[in-house]
Structures are given as C-alpha cells and as structure tokens.
Design a protein around this motif. Structure first.
Motif, PDB file in Angstrom:
ATOM      1  N   UNK A  52       0.847  -1.205   0.000  1.00  0.00           N
ATOM      2  CA  UNK A  52       0.000   0.000   0.000  1.00  0.00           C
ATOM      3  C   UNK A  52       0.883   1.256   0.000  1.00  0.00           C
ATOM      4  N   UNK A  53       1.834   1.293   0.930  1.00  0.00           N
ATOM      5  CA  UNK A  53       2.659   2.501   1.058  1.00  0.00           C
ATOM      6  C   UNK A  53       3.630   2.656  -0.106  1.00  0.00           C
ATOM      7  N   UNK A  54       4.141   1.540  -0.608  1.00  0.00           N
ATOM      8  CA  UNK A  54       5.193   1.598  -1.626  1.00  0.00           C
ATOM      9  C   UNK A  54       4.887   0.607  -2.745  1.00  0.00           C
ATOM     10  N   UNK A  55       3.835   0.865  -3.509  1.00  0.00           N
ATOM     11  CA  UNK A  55       3.479  -0.093  -4.571  1.00  0.00           C
ATOM     12  C   UNK A  55       4.557  -0.139  -5.653  1.00  0.00           C
ATOM     13  N   UNK A  56       5.047  -1.342  -5.996  1.00  0.00           N
ATOM     14  CA  UNK A  56       6.107  -1.435  -7.015  1.00  0.00           C
ATOM     15  C   UNK A  56       5.673  -0.901  -8.382  1.00  0.00           C
ATOM     16  N   UNK A  57       4.363  -0.877  -8.629  1.00  0.00           N
ATOM     17  CA  UNK A  57       3.862  -0.257  -9.865  1.00  0.00           C
ATOM     18  C   UNK A  57       2.996   0.933  -9.495  1.00  0.00           C
ATOM     19  N   UNK A  58       3.611   2.055  -9.084  1.00  0.00           N
ATOM     20  CA  UNK A  58       2.816   3.165  -8.517  1.00  0.00           C
ATOM     21  C   UNK A  58       1.801   3.766  -9.498  1.00  0.00           C
ATOM     22  N   UNK A  59       2.062   3.649 -10.792  1.00  0.00           N
ATOM     23  CA  UNK A  59       1.110   4.187 -11.781  1.00  0.00           C
ATOM     24  C   UNK A  59       0.473   3.057 -12.583  1.00  0.00           C
ATOM     25  N   UNK A  60       0.520   1.864 -12.075  1.00  0.00           N
ATOM     26  CA  UNK A  60       0.047   0.659 -12.781  1.00  0.00           C
ATOM     27  C   UNK A  60       0.622   0.655 -14.201  1.00  0.00           C
ATOM     28  N   UNK A  61      -0.196   0.268 -15.186  1.00  0.00           N
ATOM     29  CA  UNK A  61       0.274   0.244 -16.575  1.00  0.00           C
ATOM     30  C   UNK A  61      -0.653   1.184 -17.363  1.00  0.00           C
ATOM     31  N   UNK A  62      -0.118   2.037 -18.225  1.00  0.00           N
ATOM     32  CA  UNK A  62      -0.989   3.014 -18.919  1.00  0.00           C
ATOM     33  C   UNK A  62      -2.094   2.328 -19.720  1.00  0.00           C
ATOM     34  N   UNK A  63      -3.247   2.989 -19.772  1.00  0.00           N
ATOM     35  CA  UNK A  63      -4.391   2.497 -20.545  1.00  0.00           C
ATOM     36  C   UNK A  63      -4.681   3.487 -21.656  1.00  0.00           C
ATOM     37  N   UNK A  64      -5.358   3.009 -22.732  1.00  0.00           N
ATOM     38  CA  UNK A  64      -5.814   3.931 -23.774  1.00  0.00           C
ATOM     39  C   UNK A  64      -7.325   3.778 -23.916  1.00  0.00           C
ATOM     40  N   UNK A  65      -8.035   4.888 -23.883  1.00  0.00           N
ATOM     41  CA  UNK A  65      -9.490   4.842 -23.996  1.00  0.00           C
ATOM     42  C   UNK A  65      -9.889   4.437 -25.430  1.00  0.00           C
ATOM     43  N   UNK A  66     -10.761   3.425 -25.531  1.00  0.00           N
ATOM     44  CA  UNK A  66     -11.148   2.961 -26.877  1.00  0.00           C
ATOM     45  C   UNK A  66     -12.331   3.755 -27.427  1.00  0.00           C
ATOM     46  N   UNK A  67     -12.944   4.592 -26.585  1.00  0.00           N
ATOM     47  CA  UNK A  67     -14.079   5.403 -27.059  1.00  0.00           C
ATOM     48  C   UNK A  67     -14.193   6.686 -26.234  1.00  0.00           C
ATOM     49  N   UNK A  68     -14.962   7.647 -26.777  1.00  0.00           N
ATOM     50  CA  UNK A  68     -15.273   8.840 -25.988  1.00  0.00           C
ATOM     51  C   UNK A  68     -16.109   8.397 -24.792  1.00  0.00           C
ATOM     52  N   UNK A  69     -15.790   8.869 -23.613  1.00  0.00           N
ATOM     53  CA  UNK A  69     -16.602   8.508 -22.442  1.00  0.00           C
ATOM     54  C   UNK A  69     -16.363   9.543 -21.346  1.00  0.00           C
ATOM     55  N   UNK A  70     -17.031   9.375 -20.212  1.00  0.00           N
ATOM     56  CA  UNK A  70     -16.732  10.263 -19.087  1.00  0.00           C
ATOM     57  C   UNK A  70     -16.428   9.408 -17.863  1.00  0.00           C
ATOM     58  N   UNK A  71     -15.503   9.890 -17.070  1.00  0.00           N
ATOM     59  CA  UNK A  71     -15.108   9.160 -15.854  1.00  0.00           C
ATOM     60  C   UNK A  71     -14.929  10.180 -14.745  1.00  0.00           C
ATOM     61  N   UNK A  72     -15.667   9.991 -13.648  1.00  0.00           N
ATOM     62  CA  UNK A  72     -15.549  10.907 -12.506  1.00  0.00           C
ATOM     63  C   UNK A  72     -15.845  12.342 -12.902  1.00  0.00           C
ATOM     64  N   UNK A  73     -16.721  12.543 -13.872  1.00  0.00           N
ATOM     65  CA  UNK A  73     -17.079  13.900 -14.290  1.00  0.00           C
ATOM     66  C   UNK A  73     -16.143  14.487 -15.339  1.00  0.00           C
ATOM     67  N   UNK A  74     -15.129  13.757 -15.730  1.00  0.00           N
ATOM     68  CA  UNK A  74     -14.190  14.250 -16.747  1.00  0.00           C
ATOM     69  C   UNK A  74     -14.516  13.614 -18.094  1.00  0.00           C
ATOM     70  N   UNK A  75     -14.461  14.452 -19.139  1.00  0.00           N
ATOM     71  CA  UNK A  75     -14.632  13.900 -20.479  1.00  0.00           C
ATOM     72  C   UNK A  75     -13.325  13.226 -20.891  1.00  0.00           C
ATOM     73  N   UNK A  76     -13.415  11.987 -21.354  1.00  0.00           N
ATOM     74  CA  UNK A  76     -12.212  11.271 -21.800  1.00  0.00           C
ATOM     75  C   UNK A  76     -12.367  10.980 -23.290  1.00  0.00           C
ATOM     76  N   UNK A  77     -11.602  11.672 -24.143  1.00  0.00           N
ATOM     77  CA  UNK A  77     -11.743  11.418 -25.575  1.00  0.00           C
ATOM     78  C   UNK A  77     -11.155  10.064 -25.981  1.00  0.00           C
ATOM     79  N   UNK A  78     -11.658   9.527 -27.063  1.00  0.00           N
ATOM     80  CA  UNK A  78     -11.120   8.277 -27.612  1.00  0.00           C
ATOM     81  C   UNK A  78      -9.619   8.443 -27.873  1.00  0.00           C
TER      82      UNK A  78
END
Ligand code: HEM
Length: 191
Positions: A52-78
């Motif tokens: 928890x305190x020191x995760x070896x992958x602190x930013x996990x692995x990058x993702x790419x959005x496959x479509x326009x969507x919204x997450x947590x109130x933010x618009x996420x473009x494809x």
C-alpha cells in the motif's frame, strides 16, 4: 522485500509480532514452508501494508481509452492515455485512516477491500502473478525473520526516501545487521 524489511526495522514491535506469530504457528524445529503462510496473517498484513505505502507499480500500466466517455465527471476522448495513480489512492485520507502510518492491522478492520487498494491492478489486466508474488515474498520474509535477528545499524531510523524510477526503488539501499537466532542453530547447518 527491501521496503518490507525497512518498515519492519523502523517498527520493531511489528517485527516482534511477525516473529511471535512464526514461533506460535511454526516453531523452531523446522523451517517455515508455503503451507504455513495462510496461518501467518500478521505477516500477510505486513506485506499488504508495504504494497500500500510503496506499490512497485505506482502508476500501474498506462491504458488507452477505446471510445469517448466520461469518468468521474471528466470527459475522456477516444485514444487518450490514462494512468491510474495507485500511489496517491493508497495514501488518500478520504479512503484510509492515518494513511501515512505503517499499520498492518488496518486490513483486519476491513480497510483496503475495495478499489482503493490496487497494488496488482484490477479487472481483466490485473496482475496474474499476484498469488505467486505473495507466496514468494511471504516465504522469503518469513524465513529471514524466523532464522535471523535483524537490527538497524544504529539508533537512527532506516531512511525511507523513494528513489527515481517507475518501480519505486529505495533511494538509499538498505543496510542492516543480522545474526542467526540461537533457537535456529540446529536447523541452519542442515540447509
Ligand atoms: C509484488 C509483486 C508484483 C506486483 C506488485 C505486480 C504488479 C502488477 C501490476 C500493477 C500490473 C498491471 C496491472 C494493470 O494493468 O492493471 C501487473 C501486470 C502483470 N504482472 Fe505483475 N506484479 C507482481 C509480480 C508479478 C509476478 C511474480 C508475475 C509473473 C510470475 C507477474 C506477471 C504480470 C503480468 C504478465 C502482467 C501483465 C498482465 C496483463 O497485462 O494482462 N507479476 N503486475
């Protein structure tokens, strides 16, 4: 492993609890084995708290959005690249009590059972090596604590600064004093 040992050295009461637990469930007539691990709950919580305190992958692995969507109130473009800041989530005071503190027992009271705790990611691309990693780290850490007494070099706490890099290295490599435990002297020569 290095972070877990560093945290234990800065919390001798936790190190003692790990050792007491091993004494209770394994003793000193034989070495700890992987089938002991389910009984070593506190040890497991120490490893979870370290991740928890020191995760070896602190930013996990990058993702790419496959479509326009919204997450947590933010618009996420494809096509947008998305990063999950696990490090920040793991220390969010809205999600954890005393988030900066090393408290392995927090996992006994139900903390970390949701998406606020993601050292191995979540969903379809979650780390497939989680069970193996938890076993390997558990077994090595338990063996080190079972067989040896561990001490800091002096009174000063182990420096917990994080170094640069994607996998959360320690800025200053851990240096530590250790000696075989008297109770394990009959077993150690057999290794
Ligand atoms: C403490 C040890 C480990 C940690 C903290 C860890 C963490 C992670 C994380 C955060 C991811 C990315 C998950 C995501 O994208 O959401 C991942 C992916 C992965 N891990 Fe691990 N891992 C560990 C050990 C291992 C081990 C021992 C193996 C193999 C034996 C392994 C194999 C993989 C593979 C193959 C992926 C890619 C999965 C995919 O993209 O479908 N990991 N790991």
């Amino acid at each position: 492993m290095e972070w877990a040992m560093s945290l234990l050295l800065n919390h001798p009461e936790a190190l003692k609890m790990v050792h007491d637990e091993i004494e209770t469930h394994v003793g000193h007539q034989r070495l700890v084995i992987d089938s002991d691990l389910p009984q070593l709950r506190y040890l497991n919580n120490v490893i979870r708290e370290t991740l928890r305190l020191l995760p070896p992958g602190p930013l996990l692995v990058p993702r790419e959005s496959t479509m326009d969507c919204s997450a947590g109130g933010f618009h996420v473009p494809r096509g947008a690249m998305l990063m999950v800041n696990a490090y920040k989530m793991h220390r969010d005071p809205a999600l954890w009590t005393d988030p900066a503190e090393f408290k392995p027992e927090r996992f006994e009271s139900g903390e970390g059972e949701g998406y606020e705790y993601v050292p191995f990611g979540v969903g379809r691309r979650r780390c497939p090596g989680e069970a193996m990693a938890m076993k390997a780290v558990g077994l090595v850490l338990a063996s080190l604590v079972q067989c040896f007494e561990w001490k800091r070099l002096g009174e000063e706490e182990v420096d917990l600064s994080e170094g640069e890099g994607l996998s959360m290295p320690k800025a200053i490599p851990l240096e530590v004093l250790c000696k075989p435990r008297q109770a394990m002297m009959d077993i150690l020569p057999l290794l």
